[in-house]
Design an enzyme around this catalytic site. Sequence first.
Site, PDB file in Angstrom:
ATOM      1  N   SER A 104      24.723 -55.076 -19.585  1.00  0.00           N
ATOM      2  CA  SER A 104      24.319 -56.479 -19.544  1.00  0.00           C
ATOM      3  C   SER A 104      22.960 -56.645 -20.202  1.00  0.00           C
ATOM      4  CB  SER A 104      24.246 -56.981 -18.101  1.00  0.00           C
ATOM      5  OG  SER A 104      25.515 -56.996 -17.511  1.00  0.00           O
ATOM      6  N   HIS A 160      22.653 -63.928 -24.058  1.00  0.00           N
ATOM      7  CA  HIS A 160      23.076 -63.147 -22.902  1.00  0.00           C
ATOM      8  C   HIS A 160      24.435 -62.536 -23.220  1.00  0.00           C
ATOM      9  CE1 HIS A 160      26.050 -63.267 -19.521  1.00  0.00           C
ATOM     10  NE2 HIS A 160      25.208 -62.386 -19.036  1.00  0.00           N
ATOM     11  N   SER A 166      19.275 -54.380  -2.058  1.00  0.00           N
ATOM     12  CA  SER A 166      19.366 -54.531  -3.513  1.00  0.00           C
ATOM     13  C   SER A 166      18.002 -54.334  -4.171  1.00  0.00           C
ATOM     14  CB  SER A 166      19.902 -55.925  -3.869  1.00  0.00           C
ATOM     15  OG  SER A 166      21.225 -56.077  -3.456  1.00  0.00           O
TER      16      SER A 166
END
Length: 451
Positions: A241, A255, A409
Amino acid sequence: MALRLGGLSAGSCWRAARGGGGGLSAGAGSRAAGRTCRPPGAAGREPSRGLGHSPAARGGPRPGTGLSGALAGLAGLAGLAAAAFGRAERAEAEPRSRGPRSPSPGRRQDGEDDDDDDELGRRCRCFMAPPVTALRELRARPGDMKTRMELLVLETQAQVCRALAQVDGGARFSVDRWERKEGGGGISCVLQDGHVFEKAGVSISVVHGNLSEEAAKQMRSRGKNLKTKDGKLPFSAMGVSSVIHPKNPHAPTIHFNYRYFEVEEADGNKQWWFGGGCDLTPTYLNQEDAVHFHRTLKEACDQHGPDLYPKFKKWCDDYFFIVHRGERRGIGGIFFDDLDSPSKEEVFRFVQSCAQAVVPSYIPLVKKHHNDSFTPQEKLWQQLRRGRYVEFNLLYDRGTKFGLFTPGSRIESILMSLPLTARWEYMHSPPENSKEAEILEVLRHPRDWVH
């Protein structure tokens, strides 16, 4: 452990160093004689036909929020894979000395790297860091899709970083290698405050473990029929990504992400699917740029079926929609999820073609505009548009939301997609018939750029 990635040339080949946790450096072309660096997935590029996706995916996007949803964007991919974050190794990129490579006890296992002169070893020298999966394991399963996809995302990361470094001139990437205690890890490459790019992040994740029952329920709500055993469901997920924010308001933001997901059910049956996409977010509308970007993506899609680009272009326009503003985040591109037919090989080749289209679709636009003159008012408009970008990522992107609400996370990875700077002004409205109003019209009413 420090690495540097100084002046890179387009022909440079990343060398995997063996110092403390796997670093890399940029080797000159003369040092790479006989060691070629192939573009992502150069093997097997024959076009295929009839590509489709599962019934659960037909009909456009759905607000799924399962683990697959977490892989839908940069933040979600990194956030998921960094959940229960174990250990990170950080480096800056710099030219390595010409001395011999020193062994790394942390990477060498039972002689697995003693012979790195085979094809896999040569490919790995071109990566930003050694693969997440041990080389011995990759060699043991060369035809497995998990191996092929891991190599593809690593090659894509290196290809994009080389292209960005060449354009920026003197770019310095921070290379963070992290591990996930439940299984796997990733590599995050971030450039901040460069000559051309304000912020550019290219991240890969290769993770595995067991899905929670809650995650399995979320997937079932998206049409997946999954059978758990004792509440456990083994999975593997990997992807690349990136979000790239140039400094010049006339150079657009991009993106992209491409990912693979595999689940093993209680009866041993495996379900798999691919997802991903690529979209452009300009501050000002440039017709030629929009046509170039969309045409490049269409050409990649058309190798695998004439219906793919229009289907995934619409999906992209629908997904990147800021509901409370009534406008899209950008001028679109392609977006897809749950792609699992007609065959794993054909879908992989489609994803491969899309990944290979990133650099030719975007880098020419940055080269064209990064030296354009601009006014303070144009810079201000860029900051306001970045505010919209932040709003979408934090409020609507399902991957970002999943990552932020996952205990443990890695927040730095989740928010890597956000720009360094942005702005919000109360009740701001551009003048009628202005260039600012022109881009807003396109964001509210998507166009067909290639017909």
